[in-house]
Write a protein that holds these residues in place. Structure first.
Motif, short mmCIF file in Angstrom:
data_model
loop_
_atom_site.label_atom_id
_atom_site.label_comp_id
_atom_site.label_asym_id
_atom_site.label_seq_id
_atom_site.Cartn_x
_atom_site.Cartn_y
_atom_site.Cartn_z
N THR A 213 0.83 -1.20 0.00
CA THR A 213 0.00 0.00 0.00
C THR A 213 0.86 1.25 0.00
OG1 THR A 213 -1.50 -1.26 1.36
CG2 THR A 213 -1.93 1.08 1.17
N LEU A 216 2.26 3.12 -3.06
CA LEU A 216 1.45 4.08 -3.82
C LEU A 216 1.96 5.50 -3.68
CD1 LEU A 216 -2.23 2.93 -3.22
CD2 LEU A 216 -0.83 2.65 -5.26
N VAL A 217 2.72 5.76 -2.62
CA VAL A 217 3.23 7.11 -2.36
C VAL A 217 4.07 7.61 -3.54
CG1 VAL A 217 4.81 8.41 -0.89
CG2 VAL A 217 3.12 6.88 0.13
N LEU A 219 3.45 7.42 -6.49
CA LEU A 219 2.60 7.99 -7.54
C LEU A 219 2.49 9.50 -7.41
CD1 LEU A 219 -0.34 5.50 -8.03
CD2 LEU A 219 1.58 5.97 -9.54
N LEU A 223 2.47 12.15 -10.40
CA LEU A 223 1.42 13.17 -10.54
C LEU A 223 2.04 14.56 -10.69
CD1 LEU A 223 -1.66 13.65 -10.33
CD2 LEU A 223 -1.31 14.01 -7.88
N LEU A 256 -1.03 11.08 -19.05
CA LEU A 256 -2.32 11.11 -18.35
C LEU A 256 -3.00 9.75 -18.44
CD1 LEU A 256 -4.28 12.97 -16.85
CD2 LEU A 256 -5.45 13.31 -19.03
N GLY A 259 -1.10 7.25 -16.54
CA GLY A 259 -1.25 7.57 -15.11
C GLY A 259 -2.59 7.11 -14.57
N VAL A 260 -3.66 7.37 -15.34
CA VAL A 260 -5.00 6.97 -14.87
C VAL A 260 -5.08 5.44 -14.76
CG1 VAL A 260 -7.43 6.89 -15.50
CG2 VAL A 260 -6.17 9.03 -15.63
N VAL A 263 -3.05 4.40 -11.76
CA VAL A 263 -3.70 4.58 -10.46
C VAL A 263 -4.76 3.51 -10.24
CG1 VAL A 263 -5.23 6.07 -9.15
CG2 VAL A 263 -3.20 7.02 -10.23
N SER A 267 -4.17 0.75 -7.44
CA SER A 267 -5.17 0.73 -6.37
C SER A 267 -5.86 -0.63 -6.32
CB SER A 267 -6.22 1.80 -6.58
OG SER A 267 -5.59 3.04 -6.69
#
Lengths: 443, 330
Positions: A213, A216-217, A219, A223, A256, A259-260, A263, A267
């Motif tokens: 988990t 994820l930082v 990311l 961003l 983008l 990236g989407v 994520v 996640s």
């Protein structure tokens, strides 16, 4: 904000993905209106050169941060999956040893020559345990020397059992004392060591679950890089009065999209890990611990009978083990479900156990022993065997579910990591090209 | 245009990130949480098993504590303690299952047998007319007094203890004894190649004796230079001896004879350092039971049963001596 943003955004912090949040805030003035007094101090080509560096570095940072997220998530889910398997392995060693001890004790209960099939069953249990210890020690990432200690103690244990057998065969009561010494070694030293190993393994698994988990930082850097690129595009379009800078736009668009997707995928992996931890992993642990407690209760039953009438103190331990198993088999209020069949099959053994204890407590020791050693259908042994088979199947299937969930998530994250890297490199080339086009206009 | 898209996307991205991180916060944390282990409170120091109450009474060397006068097994009163036992259908007895020759489980038959056990069979025969109305409870030396002590309801766990128990006045304060049925003496067992001829030669050596026995007390009191090692039972002493963890075992000659029979590398040496008059233990308030048991023992002494049992079980110690003389007067 806009006044302090006099200096152009420092590109250096962007260069390395190792930099974290604070440096990111320095890029924030992307919203800043064009009308900053500072820009007059620098010629447009100089600023463009700076922007060229910013956009290339931001693209690379994007790729690197995404790759880092993907690979660390893949690594930590793989670790969690391996550690979960290791934990179940240690529990199974524990169960094998407890089972072997119960069989050895039972053989003494029967009196006379040890039945060949019981002897074979004991040999299988010890064989399984030692094989598993060797495998666990080889797979052990923590480098625990305790596996070696456990292995050494199992060797001492089997030696004592052999001495007990040799004496028993000659009709010497000292055989039973060797048996109880062997049992004491197992219960006072070997099993606590295995329990400590289980706990250490569970801690490492917990660490890996959390790490998947925390990854994820990374990311956040991706961003920030995306934001930086968009800001460069905005600056250039405003300055050059052209609405579109295609290469830059494509780079930002690709980042983008990736990236989407990233994520969402990352996640998902994290969600799958959290879900597995609360569902199939938790179920595996509950089942495995219930099975361990049940095996212990079954084994202690033989010892209550060996004590012949003095087994009440041990019976208290049997009851503790039984209620521990029943609590763990009760999945109400949990996210997972343990079938009623399994609970019922355990409870039917508990009923048989109660009958055996009643017989012994009312002085019918011979009857109690006859019930305890019977292998007929409907006997206590048959009831326990059917529970044990069902429990082992359930453990195997829920641990496979855990492994699947973690491994699938890990593979996807790893793939996405590579996609980030590729997108980042492509964006770097594109943005270099995009800014270069503007720069040429000033030559 | 792209700015708007990216701004919306940014919000979505941040929302997703925050959402995921929030989920993490709800997840259990440590390995022991996953295992569902509750932190165990630090165990409080368990109370030591109640030590023998300090006794002010003195045993006189060479004298056995007297018991109650006998009642002949042929004239057992039809009411009272014996009738209660007849109604329960069995005589509940506390015995050893690992003292070869006195009371040991025969691994080949699964039956408990020995000198003590045969004495109990005689008592069963006198009460029920059937020697096999015995319900065995296997106990350790340390449990002998506990199983004869009444609980809150005034019930005891067994009716008689026949487990190589020495009659002494301290024990008489909590339970009752029959007359002496065997005259044992404390000796020492050493390795076959040892030069020691008594415990006095074992200074600095490790000598094993079972916990809560007169043997261990005497070893600690009279031989302070010997390193006393205690074990749960006599047989566990033999295991320690065979593993080389102790150098010798001290105990009653009967028990040691059983050990020597199981281990050709051991020998029993020296003269007895004490007299250990064995008696059958019974609850303090069951005077009538004690009297009947004394009657049975009297009959065994006079009709030759005692001698034949001695020869059967303890013949390895030499020819049967005269049975111990009963002392009455309590």
């Amino acid at each position: 904000m806009s006044t302090t943003a006099a200096a152009p955004p420092p590109p250096v912090p962007q260069a390395s993905p190792q930099q974290n949040a604070p440096s990111v805030t320095a890029v924030q003035p992307q919203n800043a209106p064009v009308a900053t007094p500072a820009k007059k101090t620098r010629s447009t080509p100089a600023t463009l050169r700076l922007l060229l560096a910013v956009s290339v570095l931001a693209s690379l940072a994007f790729g690197a941060a995404g790759f880092q997220t993907g690979s660390s998530q893949a690594g930590s889910t793989a670790d969690a999956s391996a550690e979960a398997a290791q934990l179940i392995g240690i529990q199974s060693v524990r169960n094998d040893l407890v089972r072997a001890d119960a069989i050895a004790a039972n053989a003494f209960l029967v009196g006379g020559l040890e039945p060949a099939d019981q002897r074979a069953e004991y040999d299988t249990a010890i064989d399984d345990a030692t094989r598993e210890i060797t495998r666990l020690a080889a797979d052990d990432k923590a480098g625990d020397t305790d596996f070696a200690k456990v292995n050494a103690e199992v060797a001492i244990y089997t030696g004592l059992i052999e001495q007990a057998r040799a004496n028993n065969r000659q009709g010497f009561p000292v055989g039973a004392a060797y048996l109880s010494q062997a049992s004491a070694l197992l219960n006072d030293s070997t099993l606590p060591q295995l329990e400590a190993l289980v706990l250490a393994s569970a801690d490492r698994a917990a660490g890996s679950f959390t790490a998947s988990t925390v990854s994820l930082v990374w990311l956040i850097i991706a961003l920030a890089a995306l934001i930086a690129l968009v800001w460069v595009h905005l600056w250039i379009t405003r300055r050059s009065h052209r609405y579109l800078n295609w290469p830059l736009l494509i780079a930002a668009g690709a980042m983008l999209i990736v990236g989407v997707i990233g994520v969402i995928t990352f996640s998902n992996t994290t969600g799958a890990a959290i879900e597995a931890r609360q569902n199939s992993y938790a179920k595996t642990l509950a089942l495995s611990q219930a099975y361990t407690s049940a095996t212990e209760a079954k084994s202690l039953e033989s010892f209550t009978l060996i004590k012949r009438g003095s087994g009440q103190t041990l019976e208290a331990d049997v009851q503790t083990a039984i209620s521990d198993a029943q609590t763990r088999l009760d999945s109400s209020g949990k996210k997972y479900l343990i079938s009623d069949d399994l609970k019922n099959s355990f409870n039917s053994w508990v009923e048989k156990h109660k009958e055996i204890r009643e017989a012994d407590d009312t002085g019918n020791w011979d009857g109690a022993v006859a019930q305890a050693i019977s292998q007929e259908p409907g006997s206590a042994n048959a009831a326990f065997t059917s529970f044990s088979t069902a429990a082992q199947d359930d453990i195997a299937s829920s641990s496979a579910t855990t492994k699947d969930a973690l491994d699938t998530g890990g593979t996807q994250s790893a793939l996405l990591g590579w996609l980030f890297l590729v997108a980042g490199l492509a964006a770097a080339v594109l943005s270099w090209r995009g800014v270069s086009l503007r720069l040429k206009e000033y030559r | 245009m792209s700015a708007i898209r990216s701004r919306t996307a940014r919000v979505a991205l941040i929302a997703t990130l925050i959402g995921t991180l929030a989920l993490t916060a709800c997840a259990p944390r440590s390995g022991s949480d996953d295992l569902g282990l509750t932190p165990t409170p630090t165990p409080t120091e368990s109370a030591p098993s109640n030590p023998a109450p300090a006794s002010t009474c003195k045993n006189v060397e060479g004298e056995v504590q007297p018991s109650y006068s006998p009642i002949s097994p042929d004239s057992i009163p039809s009411d009272g303690a014996i009738e209660t036992i007849r109604q329960q259908g069995v005589l509940r007895v506390g015995v050893s299952a690992d003292t070869l020759l006195m009371g040991a489980r025969n691994p080949l038959t699964g039956q408990i047998e020995g000198f003590d056990i045969d004495v109990l069979h005689e008592i069963s025969r006198a009460i029920f007319g059937d020697p096999n109305k015995l319900q065995f409870k296997v106990i350790t030396s340390a449990q002998r007094l506990d199983v004869l002590t009444p609980d809150a309801d005034g019930k005891t766990q067994v009716d008689i203890v026949a487990r190589t128990m020495t009659i002494n006045c301290a024990r008489w304060e909590t339970i009752a004894f029959s007359t002496e049925y065997y005259d044992a003496g404390q000796k020492v067992l050493v390795g076959a190649d040892s030069d020691a001829t008594s415990i006095a030669d074992l200074d600095g050596k490790k000598v094993c004796a079972p916990a809560s026995t007169t043997t261990l007390t005497r070893l600690q009191d009279e031989f302070p230079n010997v390193e006393a090692v205690s074990a749960a039972t006599h047989t566990e002493c033999l295991v320690l001896f065979q593993q080389g963890k102790v150098d010798a075992i001290t105990g009653d000659d009967t028990i040691l004879a059983g050990f020597a029979a199981q281990d050709p590398y051991a020998k029993v040496v020296g003269e007895p350092i004490s007299a250990e008059p064995y008696g059958l233990g019974m609850p303090a308030d069951k005077v009538e039971l004690v009297q009947v048991v004394n009657g049975v023992l009297d009959r065994m002494r006079s009709d030759g049963t005692w001698t034949s049992l001695y020869t059967k079980w303890l013949g390895v110690l030499g020819p049967a001596p005269a049975p111990p003389v009963p002392v009455y007067g309590r």
